[in-house]
Design a protein around this motif. Structure first.
Motif, PDB file in Angstrom:
ATOM      1  N   ALA A 268       0.944  -1.131  -0.045  1.00  0.00           N
ATOM      2  CA  ALA A 268      -0.229   0.043   0.127  1.00  0.00           C
ATOM      3  C   ALA A 268       0.820   1.284  -0.048  1.00  0.00           C
ATOM      4  O   ALA A 268       2.227   1.044   0.342  1.00  0.00           O
ATOM      5  N   VAL A 269       0.375   2.424  -0.406  1.00  0.00           N
ATOM      6  CA  VAL A 269       0.953   3.640  -0.597  1.00  0.00           C
ATOM      7  C   VAL A 269      -0.036   4.721   0.028  1.00  0.00           C
ATOM      8  O   VAL A 269      -1.125   4.667  -0.380  1.00  0.00           O
ATOM      9  N   ALA A 270       0.609   5.658   0.401  1.00  0.00           N
ATOM     10  CA  ALA A 270      -0.379   6.902   0.981  1.00  0.00           C
ATOM     11  C   ALA A 270      -0.205   8.009   0.034  1.00  0.00           C
ATOM     12  O   ALA A 270       1.045   8.236  -0.462  1.00  0.00           O
ATOM     13  N   VAL A 271      -0.985   8.835  -0.158  1.00  0.00           N
ATOM     14  CA  VAL A 271      -1.000  10.081  -0.858  1.00  0.00           C
ATOM     15  C   VAL A 271      -1.048  11.130  -0.073  1.00  0.00           C
ATOM     16  O   VAL A 271      -1.878  11.283   0.669  1.00  0.00           O
ATOM     17  N   ALA A 272      -0.204  12.213  -0.333  1.00  0.00           N
ATOM     18  CA  ALA A 272       0.197  13.356   0.764  1.00  0.00           C
ATOM     19  C   ALA A 272      -1.318  14.252   0.739  1.00  0.00           C
ATOM     20  O   ALA A 272      -1.770  14.513   1.942  1.00  0.00           O
ATOM     21  N   GLU A 273      -1.908  14.447  -0.391  1.00  0.00           N
ATOM     22  CA  GLU A 273      -3.130  15.133  -0.458  1.00  0.00           C
ATOM     23  C   GLU A 273      -4.355  14.534  -1.017  1.00  0.00           C
ATOM     24  O   GLU A 273      -4.574  14.948  -2.332  1.00  0.00           O
ATOM     25  N   PRO A 274      -4.932  13.637  -0.531  1.00  0.00           N
ATOM     26  CA  PRO A 274      -5.839  12.648  -1.290  1.00  0.00           C
ATOM     27  C   PRO A 274      -6.971  13.601  -1.623  1.00  0.00           C
ATOM     28  O   PRO A 274      -7.607  14.415  -0.894  1.00  0.00           O
ATOM     29  N   ALA A 275      -7.719  13.136  -2.705  1.00  0.00           N
ATOM     30  CA  ALA A 275      -9.060  13.669  -3.081  1.00  0.00           C
ATOM     31  C   ALA A 275      -9.901  12.526  -2.991  1.00  0.00           C
ATOM     32  O   ALA A 275      -9.747  11.363  -3.872  1.00  0.00           O
ATOM     33  N   PHE A 276     -11.354  12.811  -2.497  1.00  0.00           N
ATOM     34  CA  PHE A 276     -12.322  11.656  -2.813  1.00  0.00           C
ATOM     35  C   PHE A 276     -13.534  12.282  -3.431  1.00  0.00           C
ATOM     36  O   PHE A 276     -13.979  13.450  -3.214  1.00  0.00           O
ATOM     37  N   PRO A 277     -13.884  11.918  -4.403  1.00  0.00           N
ATOM     38  CA  PRO A 277     -15.048  12.143  -5.105  1.00  0.00           C
ATOM     39  C   PRO A 277     -16.359  12.106  -4.400  1.00  0.00           C
ATOM     40  O   PRO A 277     -17.312  12.656  -4.549  1.00  0.00           O
ATOM     41  N   ARG A 278     -16.442  11.180  -3.525  1.00  0.00           N
ATOM     42  CA  ARG A 278     -17.624  10.996  -2.626  1.00  0.00           C
ATOM     43  C   ARG A 278     -17.300  10.379  -1.433  1.00  0.00           C
ATOM     44  O   ARG A 278     -16.466   9.542  -1.390  1.00  0.00           O
ATOM     45  N   LEU A 279     -17.779  11.089  -0.271  1.00  0.00           N
ATOM     46  CA  LEU A 279     -17.279  10.698   1.141  1.00  0.00           C
ATOM     47  C   LEU A 279     -18.239  10.535   1.940  1.00  0.00           C
ATOM     48  O   LEU A 279     -19.116  11.553   2.115  1.00  0.00           O
ATOM     49  N   THR A 280     -18.542   9.588   2.803  1.00  0.00           N
ATOM     50  CA  THR A 280     -19.544   9.320   3.783  1.00  0.00           C
ATOM     51  C   THR A 280     -18.994   8.628   5.013  1.00  0.00           C
ATOM     52  O   THR A 280     -18.190   8.044   5.102  1.00  0.00           O
ATOM     53  N   VAL A 281     -19.079   9.701   6.055  1.00  0.00           N
ATOM     54  CA  VAL A 281     -18.511   9.577   7.150  1.00  0.00           C
ATOM     55  C   VAL A 281     -19.724   9.487   8.295  1.00  0.00           C
ATOM     56  O   VAL A 281     -20.663  10.307   8.176  1.00  0.00           O
ATOM     57  N   ALA A 282     -19.259   9.297   9.534  1.00  0.00           N
ATOM     58  CA  ALA A 282     -20.077   9.293  10.793  1.00  0.00           C
ATOM     59  C   ALA A 282     -19.843  10.601  11.391  1.00  0.00           C
ATOM     60  O   ALA A 282     -20.802  11.098  11.900  1.00  0.00           O
ATOM     61  N   GLU A 283     -18.550  11.063  11.611  1.00  0.00           N
ATOM     62  CA  GLU A 283     -18.225  11.935  12.314  1.00  0.00           C
ATOM     63  C   GLU A 283     -16.889  12.682  11.686  1.00  0.00           C
ATOM     64  O   GLU A 283     -16.132  11.964  11.276  1.00  0.00           O
ATOM     65  N   ILE A 284     -16.919  14.070  11.942  1.00  0.00           N
ATOM     66  CA  ILE A 284     -15.550  14.725  11.301  1.00  0.00           C
ATOM     67  C   ILE A 284     -15.260  15.657  12.461  1.00  0.00           C
ATOM     68  O   ILE A 284     -15.908  16.520  13.030  1.00  0.00           O
ATOM     69  N   THR A 285     -14.031  15.442  12.874  1.00  0.00           N
ATOM     70  CA  THR A 285     -13.326  16.269  14.143  1.00  0.00           C
ATOM     71  C   THR A 285     -12.284  17.142  13.518  1.00  0.00           C
ATOM     72  O   THR A 285     -11.365  16.814  12.853  1.00  0.00           O
ATOM     73  N   ALA A 286     -12.567  18.482  13.696  1.00  0.00           N
ATOM     74  CA  ALA A 286     -11.754  19.556  13.490  1.00  0.00           C
ATOM     75  C   ALA A 286     -10.434  19.382  14.196  1.00  0.00           C
ATOM     76  O   ALA A 286     -10.585  19.163  15.342  1.00  0.00           O
ATOM     77  N   SER A 287      -9.491  19.699  13.545  1.00  0.00           N
ATOM     78  CA  SER A 287      -8.202  19.814  14.199  1.00  0.00           C
ATOM     79  C   SER A 287      -7.178  20.925  13.798  1.00  0.00           C
ATOM     80  O   SER A 287      -5.942  20.924  13.839  1.00  0.00           O
ATOM     81  N   GLY A 288      -7.848  22.002  13.213  1.00  0.00           N
ATOM     82  CA  GLY A 288      -6.962  23.101  12.567  1.00  0.00           C
ATOM     83  C   GLY A 288      -6.896  24.072  13.602  1.00  0.00           C
ATOM     84  O   GLY A 288      -6.967  24.155  14.772  1.00  0.00           O
ATOM     85  N   GLY A 289      -6.611  25.471  13.328  1.00  0.00           N
ATOM     86  CA  GLY A 289      -6.612  26.590  14.037  1.00  0.00           C
ATOM     87  C   GLY A 289      -7.745  26.787  14.869  1.00  0.00           C
ATOM     88  O   GLY A 289      -8.814  26.114  14.589  1.00  0.00           O
ATOM     89  N   LYS A 290      -7.550  27.321  16.062  1.00  0.00           N
ATOM     90  CA  LYS A 290      -8.464  27.690  17.040  1.00  0.00           C
ATOM     91  C   LYS A 290      -9.081  29.187  16.963  1.00  0.00           C
ATOM     92  O   LYS A 290      -8.202  29.970  16.823  1.00  0.00           O
TER      93      LYS A 290
END
Length: 378
Positions: A268-290
């Motif tokens: 497997a390989v990871a991509v630094a800035e992944p792009a998702f045409p469609r994404l379904t998630v149960a929860e998104i947690t912010a971790s940016g600036g405050k």
């Protein structure tokens, strides 16, 4: 593998093959190492290796097969195939006579001087060979020119190594299958030497692995199935257009003694800035600036489109147009409502109210003189 070495020499030689033992009609790698296992210094002018070439049982590789040897340490030795099947190691100023009918390879000191093998060894490597099609025993000859009296006199010794070739069905070792690695591609599309585990978006890479040349390989990744690959000495597949973390699977299929043997490889390989045409998630947690309250931000660089209802359980703030939704709504921008607008409590207007249609209200206007209405009240 263990080999039978006959003859006498001042240096000590060892040999290894892949596969071990050799199989007829299959690719092969041969490594020869030389070192001084004695108690006195040994100077070496040359080492000559003769590989029997031809189509007989006592030959090792087919006639006319080119041999591309390498030598280590490469800054102290050079190696040349001077005739078909003869590999010679010697100082640059020396010449050698070779036995007809063999493949001579010469290994020689790079500086053109005799080299002492008291403290270091020599590795001579033959890659991408192919054993001929007949089972049998081939005699590989190693001839050295050495001195033990600091170059006053020179001696020539020869040792013989027996290499046995077996039919593939009777070969005593399993096929070499594995080493699935993704490597970054260079400007020419060739794989680099270092595996890569993190790629930039759309960065070119090459998937490499090890398998016999008669295998059939199917590659699956990112919902794709590459066309089956066959008859390759070096297995590799260019990979482009990766936009998200990707899992690779390679299915290696072999036919052995009437049976089908299958191997499965994965990486497997990871991509630094992944792009998702469609994404379904149960929860998104912010971790940016405050913000000033210490609450992390979730940043969206593009426009945000919500196809269904949106529920907000905290304050909503805007910039520029100054939209604030908390206990009050404040906006400096123009607000357009194409449907009905219902106000459940008081509506305070500090400027003029203009209407192109009827304004119907059951509420009391607190100061009609201060806030003139243009339109019809009913």
């Amino acid at each position: 593998m263990s080999v039978n070495i006959g003859g006498t020499s001042r240096l000590t030689y060892g040999l290894a093959t892949v596969p071990a033992p050799l199989a007829t009609g299959r690719p092969a790698h041969i490594d020869i190492v030389a070192s001084n296992s004695g108690t006195e210094p040994v100077l070496c002018k040359q080492i000559l290796v003769e590989i029997p070439t031809g189509d007989l049982a006592q030959d090792l590789v087919p006639a006319g097969r080119h041999i591309a040897p390498t030598v280590e340490p490469s800054d102290q030795w050079t190696v040349d195939e001077i005739e078909s099947g003869v590999l010679l190691t010697l100082p640059q100023d020396e010449t050698a006579v070779f036995t007809p009918g063999s493949t001579p390879v010469t290994v020689r000191p790079a500086a053109g001087e005799s080299v002492s093998l008291t403290t270091h060894g020599l590795l001579l490597r033959f890659k991408d060979l192919k054993a001929n099609d007949l089972a049998g025993t081939a005699l590989l000859r190693i001839r050295e020119t050495v001195s033990v009296d600091n170059g006053e006199t020179w001696e020539t010794h020869q040792v013989t190594v027996r290499l046995t070739k077996y039919p593939p069905a009777e070969a005593l070792t399993a096929d070499v299958v594995g080493d699935l690695v993704l490597r970054e591609a260079d400007a020419d599309g060739n794989p680099g030497s270092t595996p890569v585990t993190l790629l930039k978006s759309d960065q070119k890479a090459v998937l490499t692995w090890t398998a016999p040349s008669d295998a059939t390989c199917d590659v699956y990744y990112d919902g794709k199935h590459a066309e089956p690959l066959r008859s390759q000495d070096k297995w590799q597949l260019p990979v482009t257009g990766l936009t998200r973390d990707t899992h690779f699977q390679v299915r290696v299929t072999l036919q052995r003694s009437g049976d089908t043997v299958t191997h499965h490889l994965s990486t497997a390989v990871a991509v630094a800035e992944p792009a998702f045409p469609r994404l379904t998630v149960a929860e998104i947690t912010a971790s940016g600036g405050k913000n000033y309250l210490g609450t992390p931000f979730l940043t969206v660089n593009g426009a945000l489109k919500v196809e269904k209802e949106s529920h907000l359980f905290g304050a909503l703030h805007g910039v520029g147009g100054t939209l604030t939704v908390q206990d009050a709504v404040v906006t400096k921008a123009k607000v357009t409502v194409e449907g009905d607008l219902t106000v459940g409590k008081d509506m305070n207007v500090t400027g003029a109210v203009e209407a192109t249609g009827d304004i119907t209200t059951d509420a009391q206007f607190l100061d009609p003189e201060r806030t003139p209405l243009r339109g019809k009240l009913s």
